[in-house]
Write an enzyme that holds these catalytic residues in place. Sequence first.
Site, PDB file in Angstrom:
ATOM      1  N   HIS A   1       0.831  -1.208   0.000  1.00  0.00           N
ATOM      2  CA  HIS A   1       0.000   0.000   0.000  1.00  0.00           C
ATOM      3  C   HIS A   1       0.865   1.257   0.000  1.00  0.00           C
ATOM      4  O   HIS A   1       0.557   2.235  -0.684  1.00  0.00           O
ATOM      5  CB  HIS A   1      -0.913  -0.002   1.234  1.00  0.00           C
TER       6      HIS A   1
ATOM      7  N   ASP B   1      -5.737   5.723   2.088  1.00  0.00           N
ATOM      8  CA  ASP B   1      -5.766   4.347   1.597  1.00  0.00           C
ATOM      9  C   ASP B   1      -7.162   3.746   1.781  1.00  0.00           C
ATOM     10  O   ASP B   1      -7.947   4.175   2.625  1.00  0.00           O
ATOM     11  CB  ASP B   1      -4.740   3.516   2.370  1.00  0.00           C
TER      12      ASP B   1
END
Length: 480
Positions: A14, A122
């Site tokens: 990520h 995110d």
Amino acid sequence: MAELIFIPAPGLGHIMPTIEIAKVFVNRDQRLSVTVLVIKPPSSSSGSEVTAHFESLAKTNTINRISFIELPQDEAPPMRDLNSFVTSFNDFIKSHSKYVRNVVTDLKNRTGFGRLVGFVVDMFCTCMIDVANEFNVPTNVFFTSNAAFLGFKMFIQTLSEDMNQDVVALSNSDIVMSVPSFVKPLPTKVFWSILQTREGLEFALSSARKLKKVNAIMVNTFLELETHAIKSLSDDISIPPVYPVGPVINLEGGSRKPYDDDVIKWLDGQPPSSVVVLCFGSMGCFNEAQVKEIAHALEHSGHRFIWSLRRPPDKTTKVPSDHEDFRVVLPDGFLERTDGIGKVIGWAPQVALLAHNAVGGFVSHCGWNSLLESLWFGVPVATWPMYSEQQMNAFEMVVELGLAVEIKWDYAKDLFNPKAKTNVICAKEIENGIRRVMEDTKIRTKVKDMSVKSRATVVEGGSSYVAVGNIINNFMKTIS
């Protein structure tokens, strides 16, 4: 100067694409500056690679107008199994809200800090929407997986809350279902593994609810790859605007190890497209029985290979690590018999390998970043998914898009208990997958064509280039 706050989830898969999309933003508009707020992984999980990555960035960061701030951390409860993970991970991320609030307040009071125009968070940090709202700025989500999976998450909410379907029972069944973001019916056995428990389902539903509250969703994919999935999302008025901005790839491949140069030098001496790479991500590893089946498959296939072979976690390491001696797990004489034909290594410089013209195939765990890298470099994949949404990624690549071949697209293992019993895939099945990925010219041609499209979409005039421009314009409206 317009200021953006980026908040990636605490995992390399990520963090790295988040930093790459931040680079895209500041390179596209000189008026933009980005501050990345770093959430360190919980001590009970894989934190060393993330910490090393940010230490490296701190030493070498020459990215203009991107800065990093490491957030303080409350101690997280241990994540021993899937249930404890889903019940504690949200709380762990949410516990950082107060630190985000304090840091952003401090930044806004600093001399020279421009005007805050938004948050980019995110897909697993959507609780930070509430903090952004306190500062009266919009939140965009950066979705580090694909559009088909985003559509699946939204569909699960509809299935559970609007249609009163028992999603947990469905996830543990063996039927096929129509899902709007997929053209072909999706087998429930490849559903996101988290949905097999009530705690996991609630985690997924909470995530979908939050996603519907954001200003826009940026997805690490591109229109030419996932045309149907992106259209299905755009047609659903309950979903915020979706912008395909990918492929967002770290082409530098992260930190390098001392033996990387030896591997690349060996590749330099191999014929074009003659080597198959086996690499299963930072959490990918196998028990000894499966290792031996892979070894037999490689030896019988006759193809040159590079195999990233990692040791399963134990009580001290908690995450996969490099073997001290490969002979402990490999068949007797394997290294000697394959000397000159293949190399067995530990951690792999995956991007550098896929970029090399000697590499012609890739046996992968089907993490989305890895699949985007394979398409970028035009290297066809043989699918061997392991956990999370990887089975769905494999299904999309093999069945939906015809851009990969199958070793298995429904293989699964317990990430939290590497010693749990897992079916062993036999050598013949692995060998067949290796042969197909190295010898199927039709698949290779399709992947090469998609490689050209993936590169065209991010340059001026490309669909992802245009999407990024539209997002930046939306943020900049607040200061015009």
